[in-house]
Write a protein that holds these residues in place. Structure first.
Motif: not given
Length: 154
Positions: A79-102
């Motif tokens: 990953c070279a600039a201007p791109l940046q790397r982020i790591n999302l950690p493992t963990g518990r999440h509430a996951v809402l599934r949405f279908t349709g226009d943003y």
């Protein structure tokens, strides 16, 4: 009402660009991201689109909102600039599934952070929420867009 499940999500390695301003204008940052990925020869090494949201738009002026437009990519992808790397950690999440226009996402967030959170007995971890775009807006019509809103939990 929207379907919500609580589950443990695995870590995700992201490559992306920061976005400042209204969340509805992130498409401009995604366009820049895809241009950068192409310029660095990374387009075929990335996968799902993910957006991280750091601020509550109900409490923060639109011009001051911070977010991150990203795609998942193996940790071995450079990953070279201007791109940046982020790591999302493992963990518990509430996951809402949405279908349709943003345009319908604010109602989904209101339900997740309002009625559902109040009755769930769960507490947010304090980490930013993020969206995983299951279907690409580049290849599907708006009525078929599937988005998972992921709220990290304690």
């Amino acid at each position: 009402m929207f379907p919500i499940t609580v589950k443990k999500l695995r870590s995700r390695s992201l490559i992306g660009l920061p976005h400042a301003g209204a969340y509805q204008q992130m498409s401009e940052t995604y366009a820049k991201l895809f241009d950068e990925l192409e310029a660095h020869g990374l387009s075929d090494k990335t996968r799902q689109m993910v957006a991280i949201f750091y601020d509550d738009p109900a409490k923060t002026d639109a011009a001051a909102l911070r977010s991150f437009a990203a795609v998942t990519a193996p940790k071995t992808v450079a990953c070279a600039a201007p791109l940046q790397r982020i790591n999302l950690p493992t963990g518990r999440h509430a996951v809402l599934r949405f279908t349709g226009d943003y345009a319908g996402l604010p109602a989904a967030y209101a339900y997740l952070y309002g009625a559902w959170l109040a009755q769930s007995g769960e507490q947010p971890s304090g980490q930013p929420s993020y969206e995983v775009y299951i279907t690409s807006p580049r290849s599907h019509p708006p009525e078929e867009w599937v988005t998972e809103i992921c709220l990290p939990l304690k």
